[in-house]
Enzyme design. Structure first.
Site, PDB file in Angstrom:
ATOM      1  N   ARG A  54       2.578   3.761   7.664  1.00  8.16           N
ATOM      2  CA  ARG A  54       2.180   2.961   6.433  1.00  8.16           C
ATOM      3  C   ARG A  54       3.303   3.307   5.206  1.00  8.16           C
ATOM      4  O   ARG A  54       3.715   2.678   4.427  1.00  8.16           O
ATOM      5  CB  ARG A  54       0.928   3.823   5.751  1.00  8.16           C
ATOM      6  CG  ARG A  54      -0.168   3.090   6.516  1.00  8.16           C
ATOM      7  CD  ARG A  54      -1.229   4.498   6.471  1.00  8.16           C
ATOM      8  NE  ARG A  54      -0.906   5.080   7.921  1.00  8.16           N
ATOM      9  CZ  ARG A  54      -1.814   4.700   8.848  1.00  8.16           C
ATOM     10  NH1 ARG A  54      -2.819   3.842   8.887  1.00  8.16           N
ATOM     11  NH2 ARG A  54      -1.597   5.433  10.064  1.00  8.16           N
ATOM     12  N   THR A  55       3.574   4.697   5.103  1.00 10.11           N
ATOM     13  CA  THR A  55       4.564   5.056   4.093  1.00 10.11           C
ATOM     14  C   THR A  55       5.886   4.209   4.114  1.00 10.11           C
ATOM     15  O   THR A  55       6.355   3.786   3.219  1.00 10.11           O
ATOM     16  CB  THR A  55       4.832   6.565   4.061  1.00 10.11           C
ATOM     17  OG1 THR A  55       3.421   7.129   4.309  1.00 10.11           O
ATOM     18  CG2 THR A  55       5.531   7.039   2.919  1.00 10.11           C
ATOM     19  N   LYS A  82      24.626  13.586  17.586  1.00 12.92           N
ATOM     20  CA  LYS A  82      25.857  14.072  17.879  1.00 12.92           C
ATOM     21  C   LYS A  82      26.133  15.222  17.043  1.00 12.92           C
ATOM     22  O   LYS A  82      27.159  15.779  17.066  1.00 12.92           O
ATOM     23  CB  LYS A  82      27.109  12.928  17.409  1.00 12.92           C
ATOM     24  CG  LYS A  82      26.990  11.808  18.170  1.00 12.92           C
ATOM     25  CD  LYS A  82      28.103  10.593  17.407  1.00 12.92           C
ATOM     26  CE  LYS A  82      27.943   9.545  18.206  1.00 12.92           C
ATOM     27  NZ  LYS A  82      28.968   8.684  17.398  1.00 12.92           N
ATOM     28  N   ARG A 104      11.732  11.787   4.342  1.00 13.07           N
ATOM     29  CA  ARG A 104      10.498  12.397   5.131  1.00 13.07           C
ATOM     30  C   ARG A 104      11.085  13.230   6.039  1.00 13.07           C
ATOM     31  O   ARG A 104      12.022  12.712   6.686  1.00 13.07           O
ATOM     32  CB  ARG A 104       9.568  11.359   5.634  1.00 13.07           C
ATOM     33  CG  ARG A 104       8.448  11.985   6.580  1.00 13.07           C
ATOM     34  CD  ARG A 104       7.325  11.102   7.003  1.00 13.07           C
ATOM     35  NE  ARG A 104       6.402  10.982   6.164  1.00 13.07           N
ATOM     36  CZ  ARG A 104       5.209  10.286   6.376  1.00 13.07           C
ATOM     37  NH1 ARG A 104       4.986   9.921   7.498  1.00 13.07           N
ATOM     38  NH2 ARG A 104       4.282   9.845   5.355  1.00 13.07           N
ATOM     39  N   HIS A 132       3.461  15.215  -0.824  1.00 14.21           N
ATOM     40  CA  HIS A 132       3.255  13.869  -0.374  1.00 14.21           C
ATOM     41  C   HIS A 132       3.044  12.943  -1.789  1.00 14.21           C
ATOM     42  O   HIS A 132       1.994  12.359  -1.906  1.00 14.21           O
ATOM     43  CB  HIS A 132       2.503  13.630   0.971  1.00 14.21           C
ATOM     44  CG  HIS A 132       2.594  11.957   1.546  1.00 14.21           C
ATOM     45  ND1 HIS A 132       3.381  11.217   0.898  1.00 14.21           N
ATOM     46  CD2 HIS A 132       2.152  11.646   2.726  1.00 14.21           C
ATOM     47  CE1 HIS A 132       3.395  10.111   1.620  1.00 14.21           C
ATOM     48  NE2 HIS A 132       2.732  10.269   2.662  1.00 14.21           N
TER      49      HIS A 132
HETATM   50  C1  NCD Z   1      -0.050  11.465   6.228  1.00 13.95           C
HETATM   51  C2  NCD Z   1       1.216  12.069   6.276  1.00 13.95           C
HETATM   52  O1  NCD Z   1       2.148  11.561   6.990  1.00 13.95           O
HETATM   53  O2  NCD Z   1       1.484  13.033   5.575  1.00 13.95           O
HETATM   54  N1  NCD Z   1      -0.043  10.052   6.576  1.00 13.95           N
HETATM   55  C3  NCD Z   1       0.352   9.066   5.427  1.00 13.95           C
HETATM   56  O3  NCD Z   1       1.433   9.237   5.077  1.00 13.95           O
HETATM   57  N2  NCD Z   1      -0.339   8.038   5.216  1.00 13.95           N
HETATM   58  C4  NCD Z   1      -1.333  12.027   6.772  1.00 13.95           C
HETATM   59  C5  NCD Z   1      -1.098  12.393   8.216  1.00 13.95           C
HETATM   60  O4  NCD Z   1      -0.064  12.314   8.761  1.00 13.95           O
HETATM   61  O5  NCD Z   1      -2.194  12.764   8.665  1.00 13.95           O
END
Ligand code: NCD
Length: 315
Positions: A54-55, A82, A104, A132
């Site tokens: 999703r993100t 590498k 991320r 987040h």
């Molecule tokens: C979350 C995350 O990756 O922090 N998911 C997300 O971004 N929608 C929560 C999760 O992984 O459980």
């Protein structure tokens, strides 16, 4: 705003500003052609060292709807394999001329490090257990939309499950309390952080005790990839005590809503088919993800001419 790295750093004014801006983006997304030229000539790179559906997709969609160029960095096919360091990777991508990194990473604090190594804006798309911020913006926006209110005074947000490993919980606790909500955490002691006594929350170990007094029931996934030891000795017992089943659903007040950031563990925290939930906001969370991330990228990158650009996105 130069970066979006955490909700505390964003602050209450920044949070409100981005939620207001999201309303404009929702309007853009309702148009037959949901695209505006606001970020033409800007480049957004997504740098994901952890998995995401999703993100990542919503950031990339958001950038495209604002007419930015996008670059996708895939760790598995990059020179990281590498032995190239994170710093060299960031500096290399910066040299190509990018305006924003969407990052991320499994380690907390990486977005702050990256912002020392680049002149581009940095957006935290999840750093370890830490923050987040765009998920918290999504969740606040979704509750505002569902309840038709701007602040959450008098509302109780109940977050259930693996609080200890959850960056979503940390960001949401900060954001929802800035907007006035009362926050209740429900988890076994092993899934709570040691410093929870200093958080602006109350804690319960029994979902049955609190479910009847909640306005927003927020279910979390067990973050098995972050668990080094047996935080949950028995998954079935965890589900029985902390899962959402038909009995607990019936105990929720009739106007309460159910949320989950995804991905869901069906059969663990979700014991009923989420599509059968009458009061689920889970699909709204995903849909609003694009508009929220458009607002964030616009706020960071529209720059000097932002007043003019804002007219392009305003109704
Ligand atoms: C979350 C995350 O990756 O922090 N998911 C997300 O971004 N929608 C929560 C999760 O992984 O459980």
């Amino acid at each position: 705003m130069k970066h979006l790295r955490s909700i505390p750093e964003l602050g209450a004014d920044g949070l409100t500003r981005l939620l207001e801006l999201t309303n404009h983006m929702v309007e853009v997304n309702r148009r037959p052609v949901p695209k505006v030229p606001a970020l033409r000539g800007r480049t957004v790179v997504s740098l994901f060292f952890e998995d995401s559906t999703r993100t990542r997709l919503s950031f990339e969609t958001a950038a495209k709807r604002l007419s930015a160029d996008t670059m996708t960095f895939s760790v598995s096919t990059s020179s990281v394999n590498k032995g190239e360091s994170l710093r060299d990777t960031v500096e290399t991508i910066t040299d190509m001329g990018v305006d924003a990194f969407v990052v991320r990473h499994k380690s907390a604090g990486i977005p702050w490090q990256i912002s020392d190594w680049t002149t581009a804006a940095v957006v935290n798309a999840g750093d370890g257990w830490h923050q987040h911020p765009t998920q918290a913006l999504v969740d606040c926006f979704t509750v505002r939309e569902a309840r038709g209110c701007e602040r959450f005074d008098g509302l109780t947000l109940t977050i259930v499950g693996d609080i200890k490993h959850s960056r979503v919980a940390r960001s949401n606790i900060a954001a929802f309390s800035m907007l006035g909500a009362q926050i209740v955490l429900v988890a076994p002691p092993t899934l709570l952080p040691p410093d929870v006594a200093h958080w602006p929350v109350t804690v319960s170990h029994s979902l049955d005790d609190v479910v009847g007094r909640t306005d927003i029931l927020y279910m979390l996934r067990l973050q098995s990839e972050r668990m080094s030891q047996g935080h949950v000795p028995n998954l079935r017992e965890y589900s029985e005590r902390f899962g959402l089943d038909a009995r607990r659903l019936a105990m929720l007040p009739s106007d309460a809503v159910v949320m989950h950031p995804g991905p869901m563990n069906r059969g663990v925290e979700m014991l009923i088919d989420p599509s059968a939930l009458p009061n689920s906001l889970i699909h709204r969370q995903v849909a609003n993800g694009v508009s929220v991330r458009m607002a964030v990228l616009f706020d960071l990158l529209a720059g000097e001419s932002s007043a003019g650009n804002l007219r392009e996105v305003a109704p």
